[in-house]
Scaffold this motif. Structure first.
Motif, PDB file in Angstrom:
ATOM      1  N   ARG A  28       6.148  -7.158  14.331  1.00 11.25           N
ATOM      2  CA  ARG A  28       5.126  -7.328  13.485  1.00 11.25           C
ATOM      3  C   ARG A  28       3.943  -6.159  13.778  1.00 11.25           C
ATOM      4  NH1 ARG A  28       3.890 -11.957  14.129  1.00 11.25           N
ATOM      5  NH2 ARG A  28       4.973 -13.035  12.393  1.00 11.25           N
ATOM      6  N   LYS A  55       7.638  -3.672  11.260  1.00 11.67           N
ATOM      7  CA  LYS A  55       7.501  -4.274   9.961  1.00 11.67           C
ATOM      8  C   LYS A  55       5.793  -4.575   9.616  1.00 11.67           C
ATOM      9  CE  LYS A  55       7.711  -8.764   7.476  1.00 11.67           C
ATOM     10  NZ  LYS A  55       8.345 -10.011   7.457  1.00 11.67           N
ATOM     11  N   SER A  57       2.676  -5.479   8.317  1.00  7.38           N
ATOM     12  CA  SER A  57       2.477  -7.087   8.014  1.00  7.38           C
ATOM     13  C   SER A  57       1.160  -7.343   7.094  1.00  7.38           C
ATOM     14  CB  SER A  57       1.930  -7.964   9.302  1.00  7.38           C
ATOM     15  OG  SER A  57       0.701  -7.473   9.778  1.00  7.38           O
ATOM     16  N   HIS A 146      14.450 -12.066   2.191  1.00 12.66           N
ATOM     17  CA  HIS A 146      13.690 -13.190   3.423  1.00 12.66           C
ATOM     18  C   HIS A 146      13.742 -14.569   2.504  1.00 12.66           C
ATOM     19  CE1 HIS A 146       9.774 -13.545   5.710  1.00 12.66           C
ATOM     20  NE2 HIS A 146      10.368 -14.680   5.522  1.00 12.66           N
ATOM     21  N   GLU A 148      13.201 -18.622   3.006  1.00 11.98           N
ATOM     22  CA  GLU A 148      12.459 -19.570   3.726  1.00 11.98           C
ATOM     23  C   GLU A 148      13.269 -20.966   3.509  1.00 11.98           C
ATOM     24  OE1 GLU A 148       8.100 -21.930   3.740  1.00 11.98           O
ATOM     25  OE2 GLU A 148       8.574 -20.376   2.239  1.00 11.98           O
ATOM     26  N   MET A 201      16.664 -11.959   6.427  1.00 12.48           N
ATOM     27  CA  MET A 201      15.608 -12.647   7.472  1.00 12.48           C
ATOM     28  C   MET A 201      15.421 -14.050   6.962  1.00 12.48           C
ATOM     29  SD  MET A 201      12.964 -12.002   9.487  1.00 12.48           S
ATOM     30  CE  MET A 201      12.135 -10.423   9.503  1.00 12.48           C
ATOM     31  N   ASP A 203      12.770 -17.178   7.582  1.00 11.35           N
ATOM     32  CA  ASP A 203      11.477 -17.646   7.722  1.00 11.35           C
ATOM     33  C   ASP A 203      11.682 -18.944   8.529  1.00 11.35           C
ATOM     34  OD1 ASP A 203       8.960 -18.589   8.313  1.00 11.35           O
ATOM     35  OD2 ASP A 203       8.134 -17.915   6.280  1.00 11.35           O
ATOM     36  N   ASP A 205       9.698 -20.768  10.346  1.00 14.64           N
ATOM     37  CA  ASP A 205       8.807 -21.544  10.799  1.00 14.64           C
ATOM     38  C   ASP A 205       8.656 -23.167  10.589  1.00 14.64           C
ATOM     39  OD1 ASP A 205       6.171 -20.943  11.851  1.00 14.64           O
ATOM     40  OD2 ASP A 205       5.163 -21.404  10.056  1.00 14.64           O
ATOM     41  N   GLU A 234      12.429 -15.454  12.389  1.00 13.17           N
ATOM     42  CA  GLU A 234      11.237 -15.231  12.771  1.00 13.17           C
ATOM     43  C   GLU A 234      10.726 -16.197  13.683  1.00 13.17           C
ATOM     44  OE1 GLU A 234       6.834 -14.779  10.630  1.00 13.17           O
ATOM     45  OE2 GLU A 234       8.485 -15.129   9.461  1.00 13.17           O
ATOM     46  N   SER A 236       7.758 -17.495  15.735  1.00 11.64           N
ATOM     47  CA  SER A 236       6.458 -17.583  15.800  1.00 11.64           C
ATOM     48  C   SER A 236       5.643 -17.677  17.220  1.00 11.64           C
ATOM     49  CB  SER A 236       5.949 -18.902  14.776  1.00 11.64           C
ATOM     50  OG  SER A 236       6.486 -19.918  15.564  1.00 11.64           O
ATOM     51  N   PHE A 255      12.388 -11.571  15.054  1.00  8.98           N
ATOM     52  CA  PHE A 255      11.237 -10.758  14.462  1.00  8.98           C
ATOM     53  C   PHE A 255      10.119 -11.572  15.141  1.00  8.98           C
ATOM     54  CE2 PHE A 255       7.698 -11.278  11.144  1.00  8.98           C
ATOM     55  CZ  PHE A 255       7.313  -9.821  11.322  1.00  8.98           C
ATOM     56  N   ASP A 257       6.086 -11.212  17.274  1.00  4.72           N
ATOM     57  CA  ASP A 257       4.531 -10.512  17.350  1.00  4.72           C
ATOM     58  C   ASP A 257       4.682  -9.335  17.988  1.00  4.72           C
ATOM     59  OD1 ASP A 257       1.607 -10.751  16.109  1.00  4.72           O
ATOM     60  OD2 ASP A 257       1.586 -10.344  18.264  1.00  4.72           O
TER      61      ASP A 257
END
Length: 287
Positions: A28, A55, A57, A146, A148, A201, A203, A205, A234, A236, A255, A257
């Motif tokens: 990110r 990417k 953000s 992407h 979720e 992708m 997500d 989370d 991703e 986190s 993916f 940070d």
């Protein structure tokens, strides 16, 4: 940082050199300091070998002058790093039927390599999503839908039923709505891949924000159906990255940070040492 180490690449080089199709690390952008080149330049010059993608953000690139944006993209390409738009395509929808095609053309002119399509934010029918994937591919760029995973908190195992790295049945049955939603996600992702999407992708989370509540069974189901080369998760936080690498090895696509690049590469198997904070240079800590 965790002391976990997967293996020595010198002894067993499972993960290829760039450009990689798997074992990809996409980072990110540091959007809070994007206008200062020192941060990105320090990362690329010190860790460029381990960064595959950048990417943007939060639509941060939309606030930048095009000349500066082009400089950042060119800097990334100089270090063999692809550049993704991030979540921005949804802003083209209210502008009319031809707006997305214009968006693809503008991204290509600016030098972007990948357009990400946030399925939840786009709010479009599946056939329109597939048409967008084909438009991106016909424009000579890579498409990354992407998705979720939506789950209910009550579906996460609690107390002694928490799973870390293995599936543990919960004390209560899960909702049928939850199971149907995951199957639907996989089916839509499969259709995107058939339409030409390069990677999906996820997500994660809700699946992996707290690693002690990791839904390993669902992640295994997604990877089993879509393939480890075609999925990116991703992560986190560093603990989540460690979980994925422990379970699926250094070839899992993540993916992360930008501040976690060094730690994740250590987890993948690079022996960079424990005292590695200085590799990003002093300017990294000023923002």
């Amino acid at each position: 940082m965790s002391a976990y180490r997967w293996k020595s690449f010198e002894e067993n080089e499972d993960r290829p050199s760039k450009p990689r199709r798997y074992g990809v690390t996409e980072m990110r952008s540091p959007d809070y300091s994007l206008f200062n080149h020192n941060v990105l330049q320090d990362i690329f010059e010190s860790m460029g070998e381990y960064v595959d993608g950048l990417k943007f953000s939060g639509g941060s690139h939309s606030l930048m002058p095009k000349s500066l944006l082009k400089e950042v993209i060119d800097m990334a390409h100089h270090h063999d790093v692809y550049v993704s738009t991030g979540d921005w395509a949804e802003h083209t929808i209210p502008k009319g039927p031809s707006a997305f095609k214009d968006f693809v053309e503008e991204c290509k002119q600016m030098g972007f390599d990948t357009i990400e399509l946030n399925v939840g934010s786009l709010g479009i029918p599946e056939e329109t999503l597939l048409r967008f994937v084909r438009l991106i591919k016909s424009g000579g760029m890579k498409a990354k839908p992407h998705f979720e995973v939506k789950i209910k908190e009550s579906d996460i195992p609690r107390g002694p039923y928490r799973a870390f790295g293995a599936y543990i049945p919960p004390s209560a049955p899960r909702s049928s709505e939850f199971v149907e939603d995951v199957d639907l996600l996989i089916r839509r992702a499969e259709r995107c891949l058939e339409a030409g999407a390069d990677m999906i992708m996820i997500d994660a989370d809700n699946l992996s924000k707290h690693a002690d509540n990791m839904r390993a069974d669902l992640i295994a189901k997604i990877i089993g159906r879509l393939g480890i080369e075609k999925t990116m998760f991703e992560a986190s936080n560093q603990r989540t990255s460690e979980w994925f690498i422990k379970q699926y090895g250094p070839n899992v696509n993540l993916f992360i940070d930008h501040s976690d690049v060094v730690d994740v590469e250590c987890l993948r198997g690079r022996n960079l040492g424990r005292n590695h904070a200085s590799v990003l240079g002093s300017s990294y800590f000023l923002f």
